[in-house]
Design a protein around this motif. Sequence first.
Motif, short mmCIF file in Angstrom:
data_model
loop_
_atom_site.label_atom_id
_atom_site.label_comp_id
_atom_site.label_asym_id
_atom_site.label_seq_id
_atom_site.Cartn_x
_atom_site.Cartn_y
_atom_site.Cartn_z
N ILE A 169 0.83 -1.21 0.00
CA ILE A 169 0.00 0.00 0.00
C ILE A 169 0.86 1.26 0.00
O ILE A 169 0.47 2.30 -0.54
CB ILE A 169 -0.96 0.02 1.20
CG1 ILE A 169 -1.95 1.17 1.09
CG2 ILE A 169 -0.20 0.12 2.51
CD1 ILE A 169 -2.79 1.15 -0.15
N MET A 170 2.05 1.18 0.55
CA MET A 170 2.89 2.38 0.59
C MET A 170 3.41 2.76 -0.79
O MET A 170 3.95 3.84 -0.98
CB MET A 170 4.06 2.18 1.57
CG MET A 170 3.63 1.96 3.01
SD MET A 170 2.41 3.15 3.65
CE MET A 170 3.37 4.65 3.71
N ASN A 171 3.25 1.86 -1.76
CA ASN A 171 3.63 2.17 -3.14
C ASN A 171 2.51 2.85 -3.91
O ASN A 171 2.65 3.08 -5.12
CB ASN A 171 4.05 0.90 -3.88
CG ASN A 171 5.35 0.33 -3.35
OD1 ASN A 171 6.21 1.06 -2.88
ND2 ASN A 171 5.48 -0.99 -3.39
N LEU A 172 1.44 3.15 -3.23
CA LEU A 172 0.34 3.85 -3.89
C LEU A 172 0.84 5.14 -4.51
O LEU A 172 1.59 5.90 -3.90
CB LEU A 172 -0.75 4.15 -2.86
CG LEU A 172 -2.01 4.86 -3.33
CD1 LEU A 172 -2.78 4.00 -4.32
CD2 LEU A 172 -2.90 5.17 -2.13
N THR A 173 0.45 5.39 -5.75
CA THR A 173 0.89 6.58 -6.45
C THR A 173 0.63 7.85 -5.65
O THR A 173 -0.39 7.96 -4.96
CB THR A 173 0.18 6.70 -7.81
OG1 THR A 173 0.43 7.99 -8.37
CG2 THR A 173 -1.32 6.52 -7.69
N PRO A 174 1.54 8.84 -5.71
CA PRO A 174 1.30 10.11 -4.99
C PRO A 174 0.21 10.95 -5.63
O PRO A 174 -0.13 12.01 -5.11
CB PRO A 174 2.66 10.81 -5.08
CG PRO A 174 3.31 10.23 -6.28
CD PRO A 174 2.87 8.81 -6.34
N ALA A 282 2.95 7.40 6.49
CA ALA A 282 3.22 8.35 5.41
C ALA A 282 3.74 9.66 5.99
O ALA A 282 4.72 10.23 5.48
CB ALA A 282 1.96 8.58 4.59
N VAL A 283 3.11 10.16 7.04
CA VAL A 283 3.54 11.42 7.66
C VAL A 283 4.94 11.28 8.26
O VAL A 283 5.79 12.17 8.12
CB VAL A 283 2.53 11.87 8.73
CG1 VAL A 283 3.08 13.03 9.55
CG2 VAL A 283 1.21 12.26 8.08
N LEU A 284 5.21 10.15 8.93
CA LEU A 284 6.53 9.94 9.51
C LEU A 284 7.60 9.91 8.41
O LEU A 284 8.69 10.50 8.57
CB LEU A 284 6.55 8.64 10.31
CG LEU A 284 5.67 8.60 11.55
CD1 LEU A 284 5.73 7.21 12.19
CD2 LEU A 284 6.08 9.66 12.56
N ASN A 285 7.30 9.24 7.31
CA ASN A 285 8.25 9.22 6.20
C ASN A 285 8.51 10.63 5.68
O ASN A 285 9.65 11.00 5.37
CB ASN A 285 7.71 8.35 5.07
CG ASN A 285 7.75 6.86 5.41
OD1 ASN A 285 8.49 6.44 6.30
ND2 ASN A 285 6.96 6.07 4.70
N GLU A 286 7.45 11.43 5.60
CA GLU A 286 7.61 12.80 5.10
C GLU A 286 8.38 13.66 6.08
O GLU A 286 9.20 14.50 5.69
CB GLU A 286 6.22 13.38 4.80
CG GLU A 286 5.57 12.73 3.59
CD GLU A 286 4.05 12.90 3.54
OE1 GLU A 286 3.45 12.47 2.55
OE2 GLU A 286 3.48 13.46 4.51
#
Length: 587
Positions: A169-174, A282-286
């Motif tokens: 799911i983390m590969n979901l397109t931006p 996602a927020v942590l990665n950002e």
Amino acid sequence: MVRRFLLVALVAAALGAVVASGSLASPKKAGIKHVLLISVDGLHQSDLAWYVANHPNSELARLVRHGAEFSNAHTSVPSDSDPGGTALMTGGDPRATGAYYDVAYSHAVFPPGTTDCSGPVPGGNVVYDSPDDVLNAVPDLLGGGGTFPSFDEGGSIYPGGVDTNPGLIMNLTPHPQSGLNPATYPVDPATCQPIMPWDWLQVNTIFQVIQSAGLRTAWSDKHAIYSSFNGPGSGGLSIDDFFAPEIDSQAVEPNGVPYPQDDDWAHIDAATKQYDGYKVQAVLNELNGYDHSGGQKVGVPAILGMNFQAVSVAEKVDSPGTITRNPDGTYTVGPTELAGYLPGTKIPGPLLSGALDYVDAQLQRMVDTIRQNGLDSSTAIIITAKHGQSPQNPLLLKRIKDGPIIDAINAAWTAQTGDPNDLIVAGTDDDLWQSYLSVKTQDAADFVADYLWSHPATATLYNNDGVDRGTAQVAHSGLAKIYAGHGAADFFGVPYLDPRYPDVFGRVQVGVVYTGGSKIAEHGGDNPADRGVPILVYAPHTVKAGSSAQWVETTQVAPTVLQLLGLDPNSLQAVQQEGTQVLPGVG
């Protein structure tokens, strides 16, 4: 019935460990370069006050002590997710934005699917909701362009399967809006083309202003359709990294097995926490300087954030609140817990209390990441909510089916006028009433209002202990106040001929929810519990700590974000039109 589609999951994100919290205080003075915006959907100001009082060492309590708390904050009206979220991103109410609900109507469009736009404009549905997502597998998904990966046990992509590799799911397109379905959108009479969700907005957004300043933008939300936040004329691209796993898709455990309740992510609170965990990751990665997937170094966005759903679900739906991993790799879902508040009080029950604990733990992870990356003096945090939820006291709950009321009004109209066409052609009634009419006249609007006011409705009673209390007759179809025709236009502050506002709008009696289902609360309405949400601003060396009881609104968040970043709040068109002010004390 809620549409179910496949959503993949991420075990690490869902079950992320809570790390020890550190202080956000910093001895160095630095300008604000990043704003972390968090919407805890359903969170009331009373919930925040209760949680801080009972958890004085929590992350929420620390942020309240060191931030500016606005304890008399209010959402837009209607208080649904779409106008509520749009208010946060634009600084405007529906009168400026034109976004009244995710399921609405306009008298100035052709219906979805129209290809011949000759002749008078008939009006049509304006639906920007989860069914607008194309949620089937797309072969080029992982290369960008699809919406949701769906894999069988052999690894082949196919529609409707159960994903056995949730981490994908983390590969979901931006830009998940590439999977939207324009065939469901209203058609513009001028171009005879579907109106994309971002072009439906009548004003620009913070993402457009921030991106135009050369800064990076990111956001995560529950529907790809909220790419509307990109704003008009953006082509859907003013949010550089938009992560939007569909909450209305099939909920699966971290190992890919469907939850035994066989429902979506918004009706099982354990699954909702798991789902929120993907957006947290996602927020942590950002915050670590990567894109939402954690795969590409791009720098920390100037604006980033997400919405939490766990609190909202825990206020509405009795469901399991926990999931536990077994030694053999399987999972056990906990027992069903009662949602909402203890009867006769505003004290969260066990499911809701657990959801608040979950949100606090995730905020703590974000704060620790900010501190560890040396961003503490340059990052502001804003916590608020798109909407509240009503009723808080389950003893007030009265569930009414709106379908029979609408059918009766249409039948009465035909009997009186001889017009065989339905008078009410659209509308969504949650804990408010809104009707769009095929005949846009004051007489027609008054007809609906008079019928609603003069007829009682049958309500099912329930007090949150699992025991039905039978039924009761509720006066005025469950409404406390009705605005019709010119009255509705005046209520929203728009001209009578504006094509977008509901022709009849009603405030419900506190406790009334229009539903044939089992939900025990709802949002969208205009009662105190719908609108009374927190606004908390933490901005080191920029915003003085303290509490204010001054009336403020969530529309003020958008100009405040720009002010914090050193950008002009008046760059927002809604701010200019409505005179929206920056929150007091943010200078």
